[in-house]
Design a protein around this motif. Structure first.
Motif, short mmCIF file in Angstrom:
data_model
loop_
_atom_site.label_atom_id
_atom_site.label_comp_id
_atom_site.label_asym_id
_atom_site.label_seq_id
_atom_site.Cartn_x
_atom_site.Cartn_y
_atom_site.Cartn_z
N LEU A 1 22.24 11.00 -18.72
CA LEU A 1 22.32 10.93 -17.26
C LEU A 1 21.84 9.58 -16.74
CD1 LEU A 1 21.15 14.41 -15.87
CD2 LEU A 1 23.46 13.52 -16.07
N THR B 1 13.04 19.46 -15.85
CA THR B 1 12.37 19.23 -17.14
C THR B 1 11.55 17.95 -17.02
OG1 THR B 1 14.13 17.81 -18.02
CG2 THR B 1 14.38 20.18 -18.36
N PRO B 2 10.62 17.71 -17.98
CA PRO B 2 9.84 16.47 -17.91
C PRO B 2 10.75 15.23 -17.88
CG PRO B 2 8.87 17.94 -19.53
CD PRO B 2 10.15 18.58 -19.07
N GLN B 3 11.80 15.24 -18.69
CA GLN B 3 12.69 14.07 -18.73
C GLN B 3 13.33 13.82 -17.36
OE1 GLN B 3 12.56 16.45 -21.13
NE2 GLN B 3 13.53 15.79 -23.03
N ILE B 4 13.77 14.91 -16.73
CA ILE B 4 14.44 14.77 -15.43
C ILE B 4 13.43 14.40 -14.35
CG2 ILE B 4 15.67 16.07 -13.62
CD1 ILE B 4 17.32 17.32 -15.86
N ARG B 5 12.23 14.95 -14.41
CA ARG B 5 11.21 14.61 -13.40
C ARG B 5 10.83 13.12 -13.47
NH1 ARG B 5 9.06 19.75 -14.95
NH2 ARG B 5 7.31 18.88 -16.08
N ASN B 6 11.03 12.50 -14.64
CA ASN B 6 10.75 11.07 -14.75
C ASN B 6 11.80 10.22 -14.04
OD1 ASN B 6 8.35 11.09 -16.15
ND2 ASN B 6 9.33 11.16 -18.17
N ARG B 7 12.95 10.79 -13.71
CA ARG B 7 14.02 10.03 -13.06
C ARG B 7 14.34 10.53 -11.66
NH1 ARG B 7 14.42 5.54 -14.22
NH2 ARG B 7 16.43 5.49 -13.18
N THR C 1 9.55 21.29 -22.83
CA THR C 1 10.39 22.22 -22.06
C THR C 1 11.78 21.65 -21.80
OG1 THR C 1 9.41 21.39 -20.02
CG2 THR C 1 8.59 23.51 -20.80
N GLY C 2 11.93 20.34 -21.89
CA GLY C 2 13.24 19.75 -21.65
C GLY C 2 14.08 19.60 -22.91
N ILE D 1 20.60 12.32 -10.58
CA ILE D 1 20.66 13.59 -11.31
C ILE D 1 21.75 14.51 -10.73
CG2 ILE D 1 19.34 15.60 -12.08
CD1 ILE D 1 18.19 12.98 -13.12
N ALA E 1 20.23 7.36 -6.26
CA ALA E 1 18.79 7.13 -6.46
C ALA E 1 18.50 7.48 -7.92
CB ALA E 1 17.99 7.96 -5.48
N LEU F 1 6.07 20.37 -10.17
CA LEU F 1 5.79 20.60 -11.59
C LEU F 1 6.75 21.61 -12.21
CD1 LEU F 1 3.75 19.55 -13.62
CD2 LEU F 1 2.20 21.38 -12.94
N GLN G 1 8.57 6.27 -21.10
CA GLN G 1 8.68 7.62 -20.56
C GLN G 1 9.93 8.31 -21.08
OE1 GLN G 1 8.67 7.03 -16.30
NE2 GLN G 1 6.56 7.72 -16.19
N PRO G 2 9.82 9.59 -21.46
CA PRO G 2 11.02 10.28 -21.95
C PRO G 2 12.02 10.53 -20.81
CG PRO G 2 9.17 11.81 -21.83
CD PRO G 2 8.63 10.45 -21.50
N VAL G 3 13.27 10.16 -21.05
CA VAL G 3 14.34 10.43 -20.07
C VAL G 3 15.57 10.88 -20.86
CG1 VAL G 3 13.50 8.68 -18.42
CG2 VAL G 3 15.23 8.05 -20.11
N VAL G 4 16.47 11.59 -20.16
CA VAL G 4 17.72 11.99 -20.83
C VAL G 4 18.74 10.85 -20.67
CG1 VAL G 4 17.56 14.49 -20.95
CG2 VAL G 4 18.16 13.45 -18.78
#
Lengths: 156, 336
Positions: free
Chosen positions: A62, B105-111, A131-132, B30, B27, B101, A56-59
């Motif tokens: 952070l 961003t998608p990356q942040i929603r994954n964490r 979008t990220g 972020i 958790a 939704l 899964q893509p994550v930044v």
């Protein structure tokens, strides 16, 4: 206080002693020399440091590196070597979807994750997936086209 | 960022003990890491809840046909999982899915986690700037009152016009969701989410919520599933931004009339703002565009914008009108 982490980076097992305050982006770049992962904002906004954690893509700016313990990480180097690039890498290079190139690894990772889940995404789905990620050069149009072409190439 | 030590919680009691020793809970991290990197928070120890995987799911609550029970959403549920719920089979979750939704961003929603989203620090550019003193950070006065305040509260604030930053809070408040938490004594308690939020001020020690000190949120309980929801927001940017204004509506129709309605506005107050006037005007009435517009307009007549916030009253009114229309539309579709 250091801690030992075990992770798989680009398919290879890695064991490292790290400090708890080290972010994965810095560990990848400075400890493992994987300089493909770029650091832009350090706040999760620009997406330049995007890597795949368990696919899964994550930044990674952070993500404390400790959180990658027992997990698999894939960076842009792990998607494909220059002589055998991933379709996203190939199409972005061929179609001029990269100018200064600083954001490109992040886009490549978001796009690769999208194509893993969705073999033929619509333009809207491609836009949502990136979008990220921020790009200040290309204006995104060529990036979107390249990802669409990569999807076609990958499914053939 | 200050150097810090890090520990993984083996269970909730372990996390609780570490918090007693001064640790902050982590958790998704972020909001927490953002504040640490900006230098407004300096914990010496973080205790990570991430490995407590029993808190990451969506569980059906037990009920019967007459009393449709809802869901327990794990406190550590990822926003990406919430954004992927099947809203066609569960119209009660449609608004929640939309809110998730649109977050980050998608990356942040994954964490990012559900409880982290709900209890993140409020929005105010002065609050998050370590160089600017304000009463919330132990200084004096509020620079937003006379400074730049286009994103600040227009309703329900006292001396600290921050806005609640959770995109999921308005719709969960509209669903009458409860925060389930474990107290320091090890007891499980639950309280309505909208009751737990509070406007920061001298009396509250500038906290934005009343979750007891040392408690750990374990789940967010949606008690029932017979309401239809909608979430509407307006934002500058599609990604990595907060909405300028948002509105969430949960309602139930009976014999063509509004039998039950809950409306909450986001980004306009230090808490999700309950639109009581609008609810009162619509309750028991026949739904329709004119009634919605009137109710939304009435709600915002009480707005007290600062120098740059007048646009928000109009925008919030529009969000509420649209959310009412969308919820009505869905309620009609749901009846078919």
């Amino acid at each position: 206080m250091t801690a030992t982490i075990r992770m798989t980076v680009n398919g290879k097992p890695v064991v490292l002693d790290i400090n708890p305050d080290e972010m994965l982006a810095d560990v990848l770049r400075e400890r493992l020399g994987l300089l493909g992962t770029k650091i832009g904002c350090r706040e999760g906004e620009c997406g330049a440091c995007t890597v795949l954690l368990e696919g899964q893509p994550v930044v990674s700016c952070l993500l404390p590196a400790l959180k990658a313990n027992d997990r698999s990480v894939v960076t842009v180097e792990g998607l494909g070597p220059p002589q055998d690039p991933h379709p996203v890498q190939e199409k972005m290079a061929l179609m001029g979807a990269s100018q200064c190139g600083y954001c490109s690894p992040g886009f490549v990772m978001s796009a690769a994750a999208l194509l893993d889940e969705n073999a033929s995404p619509s333009v809207e789905e491609i836009k949502e997936a990136i979008t990220g990620n921020l790009c200040r050069c290309t204006g995104y149009a060529k990036i979107i086209l390249a990802i669409r072409e990569a999807a076609r190439a990958k499914s053939h | 960022m200050n150097p810090f030590a890090y520990a993984r919680a083996t269970n909730l009691e372990d996390a609780c003990q570490k918090m007693k020793a001064g640790a902050l809970l982590k958790a998704g991290g972020i909001d927490l890491l953002g504040r640490m990197k900006r230098g407004t928070l300096h914990p010496e120890l973080l205790v990570d809840l991430g490995s407590l995987d029993k808190m990451e799911g969506i569980d059906d609550l037990e009920g019967d046909a007459a009393n449709q029970a809802g869901w327990d959403l794990g406190a550590l549920l990822k926003l990406a999982d919430l954004a992927a719920v099947d809203a066609t089979t569960h119209p009660a979750l449609a608004g929640l899915r939309e809110a998730a939704l649109n977050t980050a961003t998608p990356q942040i929603r994954n964490r990012a986690t559900l409880a982290g989203n709900l209890l993140q620090s409020p929005r105010c550019w002065y609050l998050h700037d370590p160089e600017v003193p304000c009463e919330s950070k132990g200084g004096q006065g509020c620079p937003a009152m006379t400074g730049r305040n286009e994103h600040h509260a227009i309703l329900g604030y006292d001396s600290c016009p921050v806005t609640n930053a959770s995109n999921l809070a308005p719709v969960l408040c509209a669903l009458d969701a409860r925060l389930v938490y474990r107290t320091v004594e090890g007891k499980q308690e639950e309280e309505r989410l909208h009751v737990l939020y509070t406007a920061p001020g001298k009396k509250t020690g500038f906290s934005t919520h009343r979750v007891p000190e040392g408690a750990i949120v374990t789940a967010i309980r949606i008690p029932r599933r017979d309401l239809v929801t909608a979430h509407v927001e307006i934002r500058h940017k599609k990604s990595y931004d907060w909405p300028l204004c948002s509105a969430a509506v949960a309602l139930r129709l009976q014999e063509g009339k509004i039998a039950e309605i809950h409306c909450f506005l986001g980004s306009v107050a230090p808490t999700p703002h309950r639109a009581r006037f609008a609810e009162g005007l619509l309750m028991g009435k026949k739904p329709g565009q004119e009634a919605f517009a009137k109710a939304a307009a009435r709600e915002l007549t009480q707005a007290k914008p600062l120098s740059e916030g007048a646009y928000k009253a109009k925008m919030s009114q529009l969000c509420l009108t649209r959310a009412l229309e969308e919820a009505w539309k869905r309620a009609k579709e749901n009846q078919r």
